[in-house]
Write a protein that holds these residues in place. Structure first.
Motif, mmCIF file in Angstrom:
data_model
loop_
_atom_site.group_PDB
_atom_site.id
_atom_site.type_symbol
_atom_site.label_atom_id
_atom_site.label_comp_id
_atom_site.label_asym_id
_atom_site.label_seq_id
_atom_site.Cartn_x
_atom_site.Cartn_y
_atom_site.Cartn_z
ATOM 1 N N TYR A 27 0.858 -1.190 0.000
ATOM 2 C CA TYR A 27 0.000 0.000 0.000
ATOM 3 C C TYR A 27 0.893 1.238 0.000
ATOM 4 N N ARG B 16 0.428 3.609 4.843
ATOM 5 C CA ARG B 16 1.027 2.746 5.873
ATOM 6 C C ARG B 16 1.489 3.569 7.068
ATOM 7 N N SER C 130 -1.504 4.504 9.073
ATOM 8 C CA SER C 130 -1.990 3.336 9.827
ATOM 9 C C SER C 130 -1.106 3.085 11.028
ATOM 10 N N ALA C 131 0.212 3.228 10.822
ATOM 11 C CA ALA C 131 1.128 3.005 11.945
ATOM 12 C C ALA C 131 0.823 3.978 13.070
ATOM 13 N N VAL D 263 -2.049 5.379 13.710
ATOM 14 C CA VAL D 263 -3.318 4.981 14.339
ATOM 15 C C VAL D 263 -3.098 3.771 15.245
ATOM 16 N N VAL D 264 -2.300 2.807 14.761
ATOM 17 C CA VAL D 264 -2.039 1.610 15.564
ATOM 18 C C VAL D 264 -1.399 2.010 16.893
ATOM 19 N N TYR E 193 7.566 5.022 12.577
ATOM 20 C CA TYR E 193 7.407 4.162 11.414
ATOM 21 C C TYR E 193 8.289 4.656 10.270
ATOM 22 N N GLY F 295 -5.269 -1.159 11.334
ATOM 23 C CA GLY F 295 -3.997 -0.553 10.945
ATOM 24 C C GLY F 295 -2.924 -1.593 10.699
ATOM 25 N N LEU F 296 -2.869 -2.596 11.581
ATOM 26 C CA LEU F 296 -1.856 -3.648 11.419
ATOM 27 C C LEU F 296 -2.095 -4.416 10.127
ATOM 28 N N ILE G 168 -3.241 -3.236 7.449
ATOM 29 C CA ILE G 168 -2.749 -2.426 6.328
ATOM 30 C C ILE G 168 -1.217 -2.453 6.292
ATOM 31 N N ILE G 169 -0.568 -2.363 7.466
ATOM 32 C CA ILE G 169 0.895 -2.367 7.483
ATOM 33 C C ILE G 169 1.428 -3.684 6.923
#
Lengths: 260, 153
Positions: free
Chosen positions: A117, A122, A125-126, A128-129, A155, B17-18, B20-21
């Motif tokens: 992606y 990414r 997302s990192a 958010v994670v 990240y 999220g994971l 997607i990563i």
């Protein structure tokens, strides 16, 4: 069967196995895929021995008694579950339809070149994670807000270090050190922020979940060697994460920043 | 109950999220999130009512193992795709940090206690996946056997 033909099939199988192993598949799946591809092309005798760092395949043919053996060194890269899924689907269609080896090679090239992606998705997302995990580990709204940019930066740093082929121990160490530093600065500047949820949230981005899971599944299928190797990898990553955060906090404490 | 919800909702976004990563294929992301969410919910409930994170990890890992085996059968995909994002929530990342923090405080007793708990949680995840993997194998073998017996009858 000609020796040349046998080698071509072997190269195809090795290619498929290599892509899977690089993307973080378990040993059983890699060995099974290589064996199925070779057998479907009429090679009678196939033996595969795969480890996380290399694949060894030996094929033999009864009629011509051509032994072809190939060793492929595997350089592991990013976990990419789409590649595993696609190679899996490829091996199923290759063994059930009469696809030629050349066509198969083209499909594998296409899979190997497929990109993850987009980077910014990414990275977000990192962020958010990390931020969500900071909430799970007892953070408040302020911690969530701080962890978002910190996770984002961690990240990006990890991708940057990976680009220059820095090994995974140093990578985990540096990323957690950055997370700890940012968390400490934030908690010293804003009273509402506590540094523990910020650091733990960022650590969750780098925990060796893939290594642990694969190690268990390797043990389960009887591949002791790679099970032990991946377990050791998981332990080393865990230590590197803790050390990265620990060193920064210790230094912060020693130079008389805000006390713990 | 509010506690469980407040822990559950952020974790779902984290699993997304994971996914997607780790680049789960786009059309498998929903299933992947559901598997991870069920595993995490099992962890939360077990942890809350048994007040033991180790047992929570064990049952959570069992749940992830079971659901991802089912998902991989339904979608005809590699099981790894569903297991990896799901299991990551259970990995005791915070405990790793607290172990290190206790070491910095020079509190060896605390460090040993939390460190052992971290290792036990990691071990419980492993045990959960192992037990579930073995059970599923046995169960499938039994099912296929009964089918053949029925066919003979």
């Amino acid at each position: 069967m000609e020796k040349k033909r046998q080698k071509e099939i072997l190269m195809l199988a090795i290619r498929a196995g290599n892509i899977m192993m690089k993307s973080g598949a378990e040993i059983y799946r890699v060995e099974d895929t290589i064996e199925r591809i070779c057998k479907s092309c009429g090679i009678d005798y196939v033996n595969v021995f795969a480890t996380p760092t290399g694949i060894f395949v030996s094929t033999d043919n009864e009629e011509a008694s051509n032994t072809v053996t190939y060793i492929k060194r595997v350089k592991s890269s990013e976990t990419d579950l789409t590649k595993i899924s696609r190679v899996n689907a490829f091996s199923r269609s290759f063994t059930t339809t009469d696809m030629t080896v050349e066509e198969g090679m083209k499909i594998l090239d296409d899979i190997a070149d497929s990109k993850p992606y987009p980077f910014w998705i990414r990275a977000i997302s990192a962020a958010v994670v990390a931020a969500c995990f900071s909430l799970v580990f007892g953070g408040a709204a302020a911690d969530f807000a701080v962890t978002l940019p910190v996770g984002f930066m961690c990240y990006i740093l990890s991708r940057f270090l990976e680009k220059y082929e820095i090994n995974f121990f140093i990578r985990g160490f540096c990323c957690c050190a950055l997370a700890a530093f940012c968390a400490l600065v934030a908690s010293a500047s804003f009273g509402a922020v506590s540094y523990v949820p910020v650091i733990t949230g960022c650590i969750m981005l780098f925990v060796p979940g893939v290594a642990i899971t694969n190690s268990i599944r390797d043990f389960l299928s009887g591949n002791m060697l790679s099970g032990v190797a991946r377990l050791a990898e998981a332990c080393i990553i865990g230590v590197s994460l803790a050390a990265g955060a620990g060193v920064i906090i210790e230094i912060w404490y020693m130079i008389g920043g805000v006390s713990l | 109950m509010t506690y469980i919800i407040s822990m559950f909702v952020p974790a779902v976004f984290a699993i997304l999220g994971l996914a997607i990563i780790f680049r789960v294929p786009v059309n498998r992301i929903p299933a992947c999130v559901v598997v991870g969410a069920l595993g995490w919910l099992t962890y939360l409930v077990a942890d809350h009512y048994l007040s033991s994170p180790v047992m929570g990890c064990f049952f959570g890992a069992c749940m992830v193992g079971l659901c991802s085996a089912e998902a991989s059968r339904i979608f005809k995909e590699a099981m790894t795709i569903f297991v990896i994002p799901g299991i990551l929530c259970l990995v005791p990342g915070a405990k790793i940090f607290y172990t290190m923090e206790a070491l910095i405080r020079n509190d060896i007793e605390d460090m040993a206690e939390i460190g052992v708990q971290t290792l036990m949680m990691a071990g419980a995840i492993a045990m959960g996946l192992l037990v579930m993997g073995a059970l599923i194998k046995v169960f499938r073998a039994l099912v296929s056997k009964t089918v053949t017996v029925k066919d003979k009858l």
